[in-house]
Design a protein around this motif. Structure first.
Motif, PDB file in Angstrom:
ATOM      1  N   ASN A   3       0.885  -1.155   0.000  1.00 22.08           N
ATOM      2  CA  ASN A   3       0.000   0.000   0.000  1.00 22.08           C
ATOM      3  C   ASN A   3       0.927   1.210   0.000  1.00 22.08           C
ATOM      4  OD1 ASN A   3      -1.630   2.185   0.577  1.00 22.08           O
ATOM      5  ND2 ASN A   3      -2.980   0.996   1.905  1.00 22.08           N
ATOM      6  N   VAL A   5       0.510   4.336  -0.682  1.00 16.26           N
ATOM      7  CA  VAL A   5       0.030   5.561  -0.040  1.00 16.26           C
ATOM      8  C   VAL A   5       0.266   5.485   1.465  1.00 16.26           C
ATOM      9  CG1 VAL A   5      -2.012   6.956   0.464  1.00 16.26           C
ATOM     10  CG2 VAL A   5      -1.638   6.072  -1.846  1.00 16.26           C
ATOM     11  N   SER A   6      -0.046   4.341   2.053  1.00 12.58           N
ATOM     12  CA  SER A   6       0.161   4.164   3.486  1.00 12.58           C
ATOM     13  C   SER A   6       1.644   4.238   3.850  1.00 12.58           C
ATOM     14  CB  SER A   6      -0.433   2.818   3.925  1.00 12.58           C
ATOM     15  OG  SER A   6      -0.208   2.606   5.286  1.00 12.58           O
ATOM     16  N   GLY A   9       2.916   7.770   3.272  1.00 14.88           N
ATOM     17  CA  GLY A   9       2.345   8.633   4.293  1.00 14.88           C
ATOM     18  C   GLY A   9       3.057   8.481   5.627  1.00 14.88           C
TER      19      GLY A   9
END
Length: 110
Positions: A3, A5-6, A9
């Motif tokens: 993931n 984006v995770s 982030g």
């Protein structure tokens, strides 16, 4: 499947990036919580907060050794993230990123 984006982030915070960098530099053996907090110059509660974010993103794992908690980088997740970024860069021409990989190897040898 990463993931991205995770993971990105989680790394998009100076303290978490510092923590993750210290763990990657140490390698798969990891660091005990106290040593990691000292390297990042943060409190134990601050460490817990930031490491939990890295764990949720799949970038860090933890294990107990007696009374100590050892945090280690999940290098397979880092590899997946780097592969994702490489395969999706430069409008589908990952060969353009090769110079970055070559640069990393030449820096590691120096």
């Amino acid at each position: 499947m990463i993931n991205a984006v995770s993971a990105l982030g989680a790394l998009a915070h100076e303290t978490r990036l510092t923590l993750f960098g210290a763990l990657v530099a140490t390698g798969p053996g990891g660091l005990c919580a106290g040593d990691l907090a000292e390297r990042a110059d943060i409190s134990a509660s601050g460490l817990s907060f930031h490491v939990a974010n890295l764990e949720r993103a799949g970038l860090v794992s933890s294990r107990r050794e007696g009374r100590k908690i050892i945090y280690a980088p999940r290098l397979e997740t880092l590899t997946e993230l780097l592969e994702f970024l490489t395969l999706n860069c430069c409008e589908g021409h990952p060969e353009l990123c090769r110079s970055l990989a070559d640069f990393g190897r030449s820096e590691a040898v120096s």
